[in-house]
Write a protein that holds these residues in place. Structure first.
Motif, mmCIF file in Angstrom:
data_model
loop_
_atom_site.group_PDB
_atom_site.id
_atom_site.type_symbol
_atom_site.label_atom_id
_atom_site.label_comp_id
_atom_site.label_asym_id
_atom_site.label_seq_id
_atom_site.Cartn_x
_atom_site.Cartn_y
_atom_site.Cartn_z
ATOM 1 N N ALA A 79 12.965 -53.353 -0.835
ATOM 2 C CA ALA A 79 12.325 -52.089 -1.070
ATOM 3 C C ALA A 79 13.139 -51.120 -1.709
ATOM 4 N N GLY A 80 12.537 -50.597 -2.792
ATOM 5 C CA GLY A 80 13.435 -49.400 -3.117
ATOM 6 C C GLY A 80 14.369 -49.679 -4.231
ATOM 7 N N ILE A 81 14.497 -50.828 -4.508
ATOM 8 C CA ILE A 81 15.594 -51.626 -5.313
ATOM 9 C C ILE A 81 14.952 -51.840 -6.725
ATOM 10 N N ARG A 82 15.832 -51.327 -7.785
ATOM 11 C CA ARG A 82 15.469 -51.674 -9.174
ATOM 12 C C ARG A 82 16.485 -52.240 -9.771
ATOM 13 N N ALA A 83 16.675 -53.517 -9.768
ATOM 14 C CA ALA A 83 17.906 -54.142 -10.178
ATOM 15 C C ALA A 83 17.542 -54.668 -11.587
ATOM 16 N N ALA A 84 18.600 -54.369 -12.608
ATOM 17 C CA ALA A 84 18.345 -54.836 -13.806
ATOM 18 C C ALA A 84 19.438 -55.804 -14.348
ATOM 19 N N ALA A 125 27.332 -43.639 -17.268
ATOM 20 C CA ALA A 125 26.852 -42.342 -18.258
ATOM 21 C C ALA A 125 25.155 -42.037 -18.109
ATOM 22 N N GLY A 126 24.473 -43.092 -18.000
ATOM 23 C CA GLY A 126 23.195 -42.940 -17.935
ATOM 24 C C GLY A 126 22.420 -42.213 -16.743
ATOM 25 N N ARG A 127 21.599 -41.575 -17.300
ATOM 26 C CA ARG A 127 20.788 -40.709 -16.153
ATOM 27 C C ARG A 127 19.330 -41.068 -16.419
ATOM 28 N N PRO A 128 18.524 -41.072 -15.257
ATOM 29 C CA PRO A 128 17.102 -41.251 -15.295
ATOM 30 C C PRO A 128 16.282 -40.306 -16.071
ATOM 31 N N SER A 129 15.458 -40.586 -16.658
ATOM 32 C CA SER A 129 14.488 -39.923 -17.772
ATOM 33 C C SER A 129 13.778 -39.023 -16.706
ATOM 34 N N ALA A 130 13.512 -37.647 -17.058
ATOM 35 C CA ALA A 130 12.797 -36.747 -16.620
ATOM 36 C C ALA A 130 11.408 -36.807 -17.282
ATOM 37 N N GLU A 131 11.118 -37.583 -18.408
ATOM 38 C CA GLU A 131 9.755 -37.373 -18.699
ATOM 39 C C GLU A 131 8.796 -37.993 -18.048
ATOM 40 N N SER A 132 7.634 -37.296 -18.122
ATOM 41 C CA SER A 132 6.419 -37.532 -17.150
ATOM 42 C C SER A 132 5.973 -38.951 -17.182
ATOM 43 N N GLY A 133 5.852 -39.654 -18.340
ATOM 44 C CA GLY A 133 5.546 -41.082 -18.554
ATOM 45 C C GLY A 133 6.646 -41.981 -17.727
ATOM 46 N N ASP A 134 7.850 -41.778 -17.822
ATOM 47 C CA ASP A 134 8.792 -42.503 -17.499
ATOM 48 C C ASP A 134 8.729 -42.503 -15.734
ATOM 49 N N ARG A 135 8.548 -41.265 -15.149
ATOM 50 C CA ARG A 135 8.623 -40.955 -13.984
ATOM 51 C C ARG A 135 7.471 -41.555 -13.330
ATOM 52 N N ALA A 136 6.060 -41.593 -13.895
ATOM 53 C CA ALA A 136 5.087 -42.183 -13.527
ATOM 54 C C ALA A 136 5.218 -43.705 -13.339
ATOM 55 N N ASN A 137 6.091 -44.200 -14.131
ATOM 56 C CA ASN A 137 6.197 -45.684 -14.193
ATOM 57 C C ASN A 137 7.124 -45.982 -12.758
ATOM 58 N N ILE A 138 8.154 -45.255 -12.657
ATOM 59 C CA ILE A 138 8.850 -45.349 -11.360
ATOM 60 C C ILE A 138 8.075 -45.074 -10.135
ATOM 61 N N GLU A 139 7.325 -44.236 -10.187
ATOM 62 C CA GLU A 139 6.536 -43.814 -9.020
ATOM 63 C C GLU A 139 5.419 -45.053 -8.468
ATOM 64 N N HIS A 140 4.855 -45.599 -9.723
ATOM 65 C CA HIS A 140 3.937 -46.747 -9.780
ATOM 66 C C HIS A 140 4.553 -48.179 -8.912
ATOM 67 N N LEU A 141 5.831 -48.121 -9.448
ATOM 68 C CA LEU A 141 6.669 -49.280 -8.812
ATOM 69 C C LEU A 141 6.556 -48.932 -7.249
ATOM 70 N N ALA A 142 7.022 -47.874 -6.809
ATOM 71 C CA ALA A 142 7.025 -47.715 -5.135
ATOM 72 C C ALA A 142 5.476 -47.958 -4.908
ATOM 73 N N ASP A 143 4.497 -47.620 -5.429
ATOM 74 C CA ASP A 143 3.220 -47.884 -5.033
ATOM 75 C C ASP A 143 2.961 -49.328 -4.766
ATOM 76 N N ILE A 144 3.359 -50.163 -5.924
ATOM 77 C CA ILE A 144 3.388 -51.539 -5.967
ATOM 78 C C ILE A 144 3.907 -52.036 -4.488
ATOM 79 N N GLU A 145 5.226 -51.783 -4.306
ATOM 80 C CA GLU A 145 5.884 -52.212 -3.066
ATOM 81 C C GLU A 145 4.963 -51.808 -1.862
ATOM 82 N N ARG A 146 4.237 -50.610 -1.785
ATOM 83 C CA ARG A 146 3.549 -50.399 -0.686
ATOM 84 C C ARG A 146 2.281 -50.929 -0.659
ATOM 85 N N GLY A 147 2.078 -51.828 -1.648
ATOM 86 C CA GLY A 147 0.837 -52.488 -1.783
ATOM 87 C C GLY A 147 -0.508 -51.737 -2.263
ATOM 88 N N ARG A 148 -0.233 -50.630 -2.847
ATOM 89 C CA ARG A 148 -1.487 -49.872 -3.499
ATOM 90 C C ARG A 148 -1.669 -50.103 -4.856
#
Length: 148
Positions: A79-84, A125-148
């Motif tokens: 949980a909490g890992i986003r491996a690429a 050198a990469g930094r996470p995007s601050a764009e709302s759509g990108d952040r929403a996707n990352i937040e949704h991943l956390a929701d998926i992990e929590r079974g929501r």
């Protein structure tokens, strides 16, 4: 920055990853075949890195196996890992920017020394995007992990 690293065998760029991180001034923790005392199978080694990141002992992780696929799958089970799995610098940039990836997976079979340098340059050198759509996707991943 603290980086946790694993490989399931000491072939290809396995040792070079650790040397390059040290050259860049990063503090490293090693697992799997890179450690004298740990099980070296990809699932166990990659899990150890992922837990270091998820539990705050490392800021980011790098997992390596022959193709990189198994290592990325194992890390992503924590949980909490986003491996690429990244085979080039462009993919590493995208993984950090749009996916807020916190674990880099590499193939020991296909990653050359030159590609390793380029991938690590792009990854760090990469930094996470601050764009709302990108952040929403990352937040949704956390929701998926929590079974929501």
């Amino acid at each position: 920055m603290r980086i946790s690293v694993s490989a399931d065998e000491r072939t290809g760029v396995a040792d070079e990853v650790v040397r390059e991180l040290a050259r860049r001034g990063f503090e490293t923790t090693v697992h799997g075949a890179l450690s004298e005392t740990e099980r070296d199978d990809w699932a166990w080694a990659s899990e150890a890195v992922a837990r270091d990141v998820a539990e705050g002992r490392a800021d980011q992780g790098i997992v390596c196996c022959w193709t990189g696929t198994g290592a990325s799958i194992a890390a992503n089970k924590v949980a909490g890992i986003r491996a690429a799995l990244c085979a080039d610098a462009a993919t590493a940039t995208g993984a950090r920017t749009w996916n807020d990836a916190n674990v880099l997976a590499l193939s020991l079979r296909t990653t050359s020394g030159a590609e390793l340098t380029e991938i690590l340059d792009a990854w760090f050198a990469g930094r996470p995007s601050a764009e709302s759509g990108d952040r929403a996707n990352i937040e949704h991943l956390a929701d998926i992990e929590r079974g929501r």
